[in-house]
Design a protein around this motif. Sequence first.
Motif, PDB file in Angstrom:
ATOM      1  N   MET A   1       0.842  -1.171   0.000  1.00 45.72           N
ATOM      2  CA  MET A   1       0.000   0.000   0.000  1.00 45.72           C
ATOM      3  C   MET A   1       0.891   1.239   0.000  1.00 45.72           C
ATOM      4  N   LYS A   2       0.500   2.230  -0.790  1.00 42.29           N
ATOM      5  CA  LYS A   2       1.217   3.489  -0.878  1.00 42.29           C
ATOM      6  C   LYS A   2       0.447   4.530  -0.060  1.00 42.29           C
ATOM      7  N   ILE A   3       1.113   5.080   0.969  1.00 41.03           N
ATOM      8  CA  ILE A   3       0.471   6.025   1.885  1.00 41.03           C
ATOM      9  C   ILE A   3       1.179   7.366   1.820  1.00 41.03           C
ATOM     10  N   GLN A  37       9.905   3.581   3.634  1.00 42.43           N
ATOM     11  CA  GLN A  37       9.099   2.424   4.045  1.00 42.43           C
ATOM     12  C   GLN A  37       8.729   2.525   5.523  1.00 42.43           C
ATOM     13  N   CYS A  41       4.730  -0.707   4.225  1.00 45.68           N
ATOM     14  CA  CYS A  41       4.042   0.189   3.291  1.00 45.68           C
ATOM     15  C   CYS A  41       5.029   1.190   2.694  1.00 45.68           C
ATOM     16  N   GLU A  42       4.741   1.597   1.463  1.00 48.72           N
ATOM     17  CA  GLU A  42       5.494   2.672   0.830  1.00 48.72           C
ATOM     18  C   GLU A  42       4.945   3.982   1.386  1.00 48.72           C
ATOM     19  N   PRO A  68      -1.208   8.058  -4.308  1.00 54.40           N
ATOM     20  CA  PRO A  68      -1.284   7.199  -3.122  1.00 54.40           C
ATOM     21  C   PRO A  68      -2.635   6.500  -2.990  1.00 54.40           C
ATOM     22  N   ASP A  69      -2.612   5.364  -2.286  1.00 57.21           N
ATOM     23  CA  ASP A  69      -3.845   4.637  -1.983  1.00 57.21           C
ATOM     24  C   ASP A  69      -4.580   5.266  -0.803  1.00 57.21           C
ATOM     25  N   LEU A  70      -3.832   5.929   0.066  1.00 60.05           N
ATOM     26  CA  LEU A  70      -4.388   6.520   1.280  1.00 60.05           C
ATOM     27  C   LEU A  70      -3.612   7.783   1.592  1.00 60.05           C
ATOM     28  N   LEU A 123     -11.482   2.064   7.270  1.00 59.93           N
ATOM     29  CA  LEU A 123     -10.214   2.603   7.762  1.00 59.93           C
ATOM     30  C   LEU A 123     -10.146   2.584   9.289  1.00 59.93           C
ATOM     31  N   ILE A 126      -8.840  -0.612  11.306  1.00 63.45           N
ATOM     32  CA  ILE A 126      -7.445  -1.061  11.339  1.00 63.45           C
ATOM     33  C   ILE A 126      -7.067  -1.311  12.800  1.00 63.45           C
TER      34      ILE A 126
END
Length: 166
Positions: A1-3, A37, A41-42, A68-70, A123, A126
């Motif tokens: 996942m890219k945050i 990282q 996650c990225e 980004p995903d988030l 979300l 989590i």
Amino acid sequence: MKIAIVVAMQKELDLLLPHISDIVKSEKGRFIVYHGQMAGCEIIAMQSGIGKVNSALALQCMLNDFAPDLVINTGVAGGTGRAGILDVVVGSRVAYHDVWCGPGTVPGQASGCPQFFEPPCGLLDIPALDPAGGVIHGLIASGDIFVASSEETERIRGLYPDVAAV
């Protein structure tokens, strides 16, 4: 996942960067981007500067360049009675406390926008954000002023009696 993580102030960025590994620093326009990282996650982190306009400019840069995903907007906040010093508050809803678009409109609601903004579905589920772990879920009221007096806090609580942080 890219945050993507956006913070307003240098002191907030200084608290975040030690938790990101393998950081590569680059420039995107007027912004410095930290790419690395965290927890598998990225992470793309950036200091926007103070205020909604700076935050929006930084976010647009992140969306355009990194998709980004988030997106997480994080930083220091003031408590309103529900949250205290060093508590972590996660916005189950976010609203403006300093917007009024004139007669016939709702204080705190920007014209053409919802009164409350909510996180993506799921979300708040989590595990790291579990209220049983001490994380407070609640309304965060955002604005372009630092709330530094009990009078200002009371004004905001007049708009949003359930506000957890400002």
